[in-house]
Scaffold this active site. Structure first.
Site, mmCIF file in Angstrom:
data_model
loop_
_atom_site.group_PDB
_atom_site.id
_atom_site.type_symbol
_atom_site.label_atom_id
_atom_site.label_comp_id
_atom_site.label_asym_id
_atom_site.label_seq_id
_atom_site.Cartn_x
_atom_site.Cartn_y
_atom_site.Cartn_z
ATOM 1 N N GLU A 221 0.825 -1.206 0.000
ATOM 2 C CA GLU A 221 0.000 0.000 0.000
ATOM 3 C C GLU A 221 0.857 1.253 0.000
ATOM 4 O O GLU A 221 2.004 1.246 0.407
ATOM 5 C CB GLU A 221 -0.943 0.018 1.204
ATOM 6 N N GLU B 19 4.393 -0.463 1.775
ATOM 7 C CA GLU B 19 4.578 -0.809 0.361
ATOM 8 C C GLU B 19 4.510 -2.305 0.083
ATOM 9 O O GLU B 19 4.498 -2.721 -1.063
ATOM 10 C CB GLU B 19 5.926 -0.298 -0.185
#
Length: 355
Positions: free
Chosen positions: A178, A321
């Site tokens: 994300e 991430e």
């Protein structure tokens, strides 16, 4: 043709791990040239994966990492050290291969895609980025619900889509990453409600903010909780009111992974919050989730404890991430290689225990 599922797809049951494969993998571990249990968590991991993949010798050669990006309305209140423009800029960086998870995905030989669900600044079309844009980020949850019902449902479906596409390509392990300036605030708000804790117990530095910004962050989250939790909303409604497009997408991805029997390697604080939401919606999902690491975000440890999860790594990372999970992928692969590649006592001509 646009990806679609039935209207009630969220209610479909989770698959069950294969207990026969688990038993046979456990028996195989006892025959390997080492004392029983000597490889600790690596043994347990291989046996667990065998149950999820339904085969004695699990493999994770084919890993898929999907990066979901979106902006958050609360970021305008100054809860991050970075401006919101960074989200869209990082989308381009992910696609170009310059971000940490891009490097780790490349190192691992994992399939990697980037999904833009709604950045404040909509970038020019890029063939390297999947455009699932739902609007210029969520609304500020301290003033109104973060998402509309159609936005939440579309975000959930976008996550499910990536799992379905990954499975078509032979995915053996799925990772959701994300990116979204302000998303630690949304995750903290949701975590505080689900764990029945004050936000101050979960809030962390996120992008590296100082004490004054942390205090403001806590106050704003409390304000949002006061607005949205008085009527004791259900979990899906909490996700709509307090969450983010990328958080909802990860929830959808995890749920569909459990429905399709795709093992998941969970990343850090935001990803684990999405896992907690998904498990609250479908408790049977828990078996399909493996936790890559414990981040330096204070709330992450509390989320892991609530999920009874034992992460594979603790390296004080807090990037998100999907980077921690991408790194832990090498541990998962090592567990599989040891399980399938070591000789048995009989094969090696080595006397076993009690011989």
């Amino acid at each position: 043709m646009p990806f679609s599922l039935t209207a009630n797809w969220l209610d479909e049951p989770m698959q069950h791990p294969n207990s026969d494969a688990e038993d046979r993998a456990r028996a195989h571990q006892l025959q390997l040239t080492k004392p029983a249990g000597a490889l600790g968590e690596l043994e347990r991991l291989a046996i667990h994966l065998a149950s999820l993949q339904g085969r004695i010798y699990p493999r994770v050669d084919a890993c898929h990492i999907s990066l979901f990006a979106a902006d958050h309305g609360i970021a305008a209140a100054g809860v991050s050290a970075y401006p919101q423009a960074v989200t869209a800029q990082m989308v381009a960086n992910f696609a170009a291969g310059g971000a940490a998870v891009s490097v780790l995905a490349r190192l691992a030989g994992a399939r990697f895609d980037v999904v833009n669900l709604g950045t404040l600044q909509r970038p020019e079309p890029d063939p390297r980025v999947l455009d699932r844009w739902l609007g210029p980020g969520t609304a500020d949850f301290t003033r109104q619900a973060a998402m509309t019902v159609p936005q939440r449902d579309a975000a959930l479906l976008a996550g499910a889509e990536r799992v379905a596409e990954a499975q078509k390509a032979g995915c053996e392990l799925f990772v959701a990453g994300e990116m979204g300036i302000g998303n630690t605030s949304a995750a903290t708000a949701l975590g505080a409600v689900l764990l029945e804790l004050d936000p101050e117990q979960l809030v962390g530095p996120g992008t590296g903010v100082g004490a004054a910004v942390l205090a403001r962050k806590v106050a704003l989250i409390r304000q949002g909780l006061s607005l949205h939790t008085r009527d004791n909303p259900a979990v899906l409604e909490l996700l709509r009111r307090l969450g983010g497009f990328e958080i909802a997408a990860m929830v959808g991805a995890y749920l569909h992974a459990g429905q399709r029997a795709v093992p998941v390697l969970v990343d850090g604080f935001i990803s684990t919050l999405a896992a907690l939401v998904a498990v609250r919606l479908a408790p049977g999902l828990a078996s399909w989730l493996i936790y890559g690491h414990c981040s330096a975000e204070p709330g992450h440890r509390l989320l892991l404890e609530a999920l009874h999860a034992k992460p594979l790594l603790t390296l004080d990372m807090r990037l998100g991430e999907g980077s921690g999970a991408a790194l832990a992928l090498q541990i998962v692969r090592s567990a599989c290689e040891l399980h399938g590649g070591m000789a048995t006592f009989a094969q090696a001509g080595v006397a076993g225990p009690g011989a």
